[in-house]
Write a protein that holds these residues in place. Structure first.
Motif, mmCIF file in Angstrom:
data_model
loop_
_atom_site.group_PDB
_atom_site.id
_atom_site.type_symbol
_atom_site.label_atom_id
_atom_site.label_comp_id
_atom_site.label_asym_id
_atom_site.label_seq_id
_atom_site.Cartn_x
_atom_site.Cartn_y
_atom_site.Cartn_z
ATOM 1 N N LEU A 1 0.838 -1.202 0.000
ATOM 2 C CA LEU A 1 0.000 0.000 0.000
ATOM 3 C C LEU A 1 0.872 1.250 0.000
ATOM 4 C CD1 LEU A 1 -3.012 1.079 0.294
ATOM 5 C CD2 LEU A 1 -2.402 1.450 2.681
ATOM 6 N N TYR B 1 0.408 2.985 -3.417
ATOM 7 C CA TYR B 1 -0.832 3.762 -3.328
ATOM 8 C C TYR B 1 -0.808 4.890 -2.306
ATOM 9 C CZ TYR B 1 -2.460 -0.270 -5.954
ATOM 10 O OH TYR B 1 -2.602 -1.244 -6.896
ATOM 11 N N ARG C 1 -2.511 8.114 -3.286
ATOM 12 C CA ARG C 1 -3.962 8.163 -3.496
ATOM 13 C C ARG C 1 -4.642 8.915 -2.368
ATOM 14 N NH1 ARG C 1 -6.336 4.111 -6.757
ATOM 15 N NH2 ARG C 1 -4.887 3.564 -8.402
ATOM 16 N N GLU D 1 -9.526 6.199 -0.321
ATOM 17 C CA GLU D 1 -9.270 5.033 -1.171
ATOM 18 C C GLU D 1 -8.409 3.985 -0.484
ATOM 19 O OE1 GLU D 1 -8.382 5.833 -5.434
ATOM 20 O OE2 GLU D 1 -8.269 7.915 -4.769
ATOM 21 N N TRP D 2 -7.724 4.357 0.588
ATOM 22 C CA TRP D 2 -6.752 3.446 1.196
ATOM 23 C C TRP D 2 -7.378 2.171 1.739
ATOM 24 C CZ3 TRP D 2 -3.884 7.805 4.283
ATOM 25 C CH2 TRP D 2 -3.035 8.484 3.414
ATOM 26 N N LEU E 1 -8.307 -0.337 -1.008
ATOM 27 C CA LEU E 1 -7.076 -0.795 -1.642
ATOM 28 C C LEU E 1 -6.294 -1.724 -0.717
ATOM 29 C CD1 LEU E 1 -5.894 2.537 -3.312
ATOM 30 C CD2 LEU E 1 -6.471 0.412 -4.511
ATOM 31 N N ARG F 1 -7.979 -5.073 -0.509
ATOM 32 C CA ARG F 1 -7.797 -5.809 -1.761
ATOM 33 C C ARG F 1 -6.426 -6.483 -1.750
ATOM 34 N NH1 ARG F 1 -9.940 -5.139 -7.135
ATOM 35 N NH2 ARG F 1 -9.357 -7.070 -8.168
ATOM 36 N N ILE F 2 -5.402 -5.719 -1.368
ATOM 37 C CA ILE F 2 -4.041 -6.277 -1.295
ATOM 38 C C ILE F 2 -3.993 -7.403 -0.263
ATOM 39 C CG2 ILE F 2 -1.641 -5.777 -0.680
ATOM 40 C CD1 ILE F 2 -2.235 -2.850 -1.613
ATOM 41 N N ARG G 1 -15.158 -4.328 -3.968
ATOM 42 C CA ARG G 1 -13.877 -3.845 -4.505
ATOM 43 C C ARG G 1 -12.709 -4.557 -3.828
ATOM 44 N NH1 ARG G 1 -16.468 1.136 -4.408
ATOM 45 N NH2 ARG G 1 -15.385 1.823 -2.531
ATOM 46 N N ALA G 2 -12.790 -4.729 -2.508
ATOM 47 C CA ALA G 2 -11.701 -5.384 -1.778
ATOM 48 C C ALA G 2 -11.534 -6.839 -2.200
ATOM 49 C CB ALA G 2 -11.938 -5.290 -0.270
#
Length: 199
Positions: free
Chosen positions: A64, A68, A71, A75-76, A79, A82-83, A170-171
């Motif tokens: 992250l 990212y 960003r 959004e963190w 994201l 997701r990672i 999304r995640a």
């Protein structure tokens, strides 16, 4: 005179940029500190291993920051999760391959459990009540760990992290409909398995 004004504007701009970078770093540090414990619990439930969970969470945080951090703050969380979920998938794939080989070369069962978990807490006030709570939480943890991975992820992201359906989708890298299905199945299964603990 114009040169002095131009130099002063450059210095002020440079100072503002450094201050902005420092502020962004502090905000990112606060975000990571706030999410670290919950992410560790999610990874620990998924892997059953403290060491693996720590590695997964640290790797997710590093990714992250590296990719990212520029960003927007809002959004963190998606994201990061997701990672994190990708790292958990990677761990499952590696473990599956390792276990296939282990099955052929060894018939011995691995020891499970952390011996430190069996030591009593000296600060206990009501041992009977804490014991009942511990049993219930252990049952919940075991039940969540037995869920299929997608159900486990949907349940933890929605319940533990408090994400809405879209953020969870999304995640997890899937549709909102899939999240709803996985979450619904997880809740139904957990209610069935844990009904004796909440009667």
């Amino acid at each position: 005179m114009a040169h002095v004004e131009s130099t002063r504007r450059i210095e002020i701009s440079s100072l503002a940029t450094r201050r902005s970078t420092l502020d962004s770093k502090q905000v990112l540090d606060r975000f990571l500190a706030g999410i670290e414990r919950r992410a560790f619990v999610m990874a620990r439930v998924a892997t059953g291993s403290t060491e693996e969970a720590l590695d997964i969470v640290q790797d997710a945080m590093l990714q992250l920051v590296q990719h990212y951090s520029g960003r927007e703050e809002r959004e963190w969380a998606p994201l990061f999760h997701r990672i994190l979920q990708r790292r958990i998938y990677d761990w499952y794939r590696r473990t599956r391959v390792r276990n296939r080989w282990r099955h052929w070369f060894s018939r011995e069962d691995e020891e499970s459990g952390d011996p430190l978990e069996n030591f009593p807490d000296p600060a206990m006030v009501d041992p009977a009540e804490l014991n009942a709570t511990d049993r219930t939480m252990a049952a919940l943890k075991a039940a969540v760990a037995q869920l299929p991975l997608r159900q486990q992820q949907a349940f933890l992201l929605r319940t533990w992290e408090g994400m809405d359906v879209e953020e969870t989708a999304r995640a997890m890298g899937c549709s909102a409909g899939s999240v709803k299905t996985h979450y619904s199945r997880a809740v139904h299964t957990l209610r069935e398995r844990l009904k004796d603990h909440w009667q």
